[in-house]
Design a protein around this motif. Structure first.
Motif, short mmCIF file in Angstrom:
data_model
loop_
_atom_site.label_atom_id
_atom_site.label_comp_id
_atom_site.label_asym_id
_atom_site.label_seq_id
_atom_site.Cartn_x
_atom_site.Cartn_y
_atom_site.Cartn_z
N GLY A 51 0.79 -1.23 0.00
CA GLY A 51 0.00 0.00 0.00
C GLY A 51 0.82 1.27 0.00
N HIS A 52 2.01 1.21 -0.59
CA HIS A 52 2.79 2.45 -0.72
C HIS A 52 1.94 3.48 -1.48
N SER A 53 2.10 4.74 -1.13
CA SER A 53 1.26 5.78 -1.77
C SER A 53 1.44 5.80 -3.28
N ALA A 60 12.37 4.08 10.18
CA ALA A 60 12.06 4.87 9.00
C ALA A 60 11.98 3.99 7.76
N LEU A 61 11.13 4.41 6.83
CA LEU A 61 11.09 3.82 5.49
C LEU A 61 11.69 4.89 4.58
N VAL A 62 12.80 4.55 3.96
CA VAL A 62 13.62 5.56 3.30
C VAL A 62 13.75 5.26 1.80
N GLY A 63 13.46 6.25 0.99
CA GLY A 63 13.61 6.09 -0.45
C GLY A 63 14.99 6.53 -0.90
N GLY A 64 15.07 7.75 -1.40
CA GLY A 64 16.29 8.28 -2.03
C GLY A 64 17.57 8.05 -1.23
N ALA A 65 17.51 8.28 0.08
CA ALA A 65 18.74 8.20 0.89
C ALA A 65 19.15 6.75 1.18
N TRP A 76 3.03 14.32 0.76
CA TRP A 76 3.70 15.57 0.37
C TRP A 76 5.17 15.60 0.79
N ALA A 77 5.57 14.66 1.62
CA ALA A 77 6.97 14.64 2.09
C ALA A 77 7.83 13.63 1.34
N ILE A 78 7.21 12.88 0.41
CA ILE A 78 7.95 11.82 -0.27
C ILE A 78 8.72 12.38 -1.47
O1 LIG Z 1 8.44 6.84 -0.25
C1 LIG Z 1 9.36 6.79 0.54
C2 LIG Z 1 9.81 5.52 1.11
O2 LIG Z 1 8.87 4.53 0.87
C3 LIG Z 1 10.11 8.00 0.91
O3 LIG Z 1 10.88 8.39 -0.17
P1 LIG Z 1 12.04 9.49 0.06
O4 LIG Z 1 12.83 9.02 1.25
O5 LIG Z 1 12.81 9.49 -1.21
O6 LIG Z 1 11.32 10.77 0.36
#
Ligand SMILES: O=C(CO)COP(=O)(O)O
Length: 250
Positions: free
Chosen positions: A93-95, A230-235, A169-171
């Motif tokens: 269910g990721h946005s 935390a669930l972290v994308g870019g970093a 809005w923070a992703i």
């Molecule tokens: O969607 C995210 C992790 O699932 C967050 O992405 P970012 O850390 O790149 O903002």
């Protein structure tokens, strides 16, 4: 006590060769006592990642799973297929999946059940859009999404779910929620779980924050009593940054 959990969500980045190169760099370093380290790669990287992760403290996750165990669903991947590879977690269910692939709360719930049928621990994403936040609906949205995702789960199953609160809005925007705001919403989500089950279950559930988390701000989030990781994308895409996130979560 809840063990902090940092999960990298690579999204649609990295080939299997790139995943192998990444793993070779983080092995032994992104393994810190008292912090659970998870890498969620694209499906095609999972055979390489699960093989490389054998004997390490790093767990491997997928980013999606189908709700059915098999069937005429061209292009989809089932829980059994992930289980066979030795995958431990699955993001559900990721946005981005809700927005681009029309995943509804009901589908999310079906996928959570599919995960449990195959011994995969779900990381269930909830979170509001900017307009919803501005309209003061953040907690309502998170309550609805959390309640729907947990439908039909036993308390024992519920306690194993990881929830990721990711304000949309923070992703990927560089605009992170303040640690205090994230704590406020995450505490409210924990209350929702307490209402659905009991306090012991709510106290066991781990709730992550996600949205522009980086090595520079991880400690601030982790210092909040209700934020368990935390669930972290870019970093999470660069080895040094991923290692710094795991170390910062101590
Ligand atoms: O969607 C995210 C992790 O699932 C967050 O992405 P970012 O850390 O790149 O903002």
């Amino acid at each position: 006590m809840r063990t902090p959990i940092i999960a990298g969500n690579w999204k649609m980045f990295k080939t299997a060769a790139e995943a192998n190169a990444f793993f070779a760099e983080v092995k032994g370093k992104a393994e810190v006592e008292g912090v659970e380290s998870v890498i969620c790669g694209p499906f095609t990287t999972l055979p390489a990642l699960t093989e490389a992760a054998k004997g390490t403290a790093i767990a491997i996750g997928a980013q999606n799973v189908h709700f059915a165990d098999n069937g005429a669903y061209t292009g989809e991947i089932s829980g059994g297929m992930l289980q066979e590879l030795g995958v431990s977690y699955v993001i559900i269910g990721h946005s981005e999946r809700r927005a681009y692939f029309a995943e509804t709360d009901e589908i999310v719930n079906q996928k959570v059940h599919a995960a449990f049928r195959h011994e995969l621990k779900p990381i269930v994403c909830v979170g509001e859009q900017l307009e919803e936040r501005e309209a003061g609906k953040t907690k309502d949205i998170c309550t609805t999404q959390t309640t729907a995702a947990f439908a039909g789960l036993s308390a024992e199953q519920a306690a194993q779910v990881v929830i990721a609160y990711e304000p949309i809005w923070a992703i990927g925007t560089g605009k992170s929620s303040t640690a205090a705001d994230a704590e406020d919403v995450i505490a409210a989500i924990r209350e929702v779980v307490a209402g659905l089950y009991d306090q012991a279950t709510a106290d066991a559930v781990r709730i992550q924050y996600g949205g522009s988390v980086k090595p520079a701000n991880i400690a601030e989030y982790m210092s909040q009593p209700n934020i368990d990781g935390a669930l972290v994308g870019g970093a999470s895409l660069e080895p040094a940054s991923y290692i710094a996130l795991i170390e910062g979560a101590k």
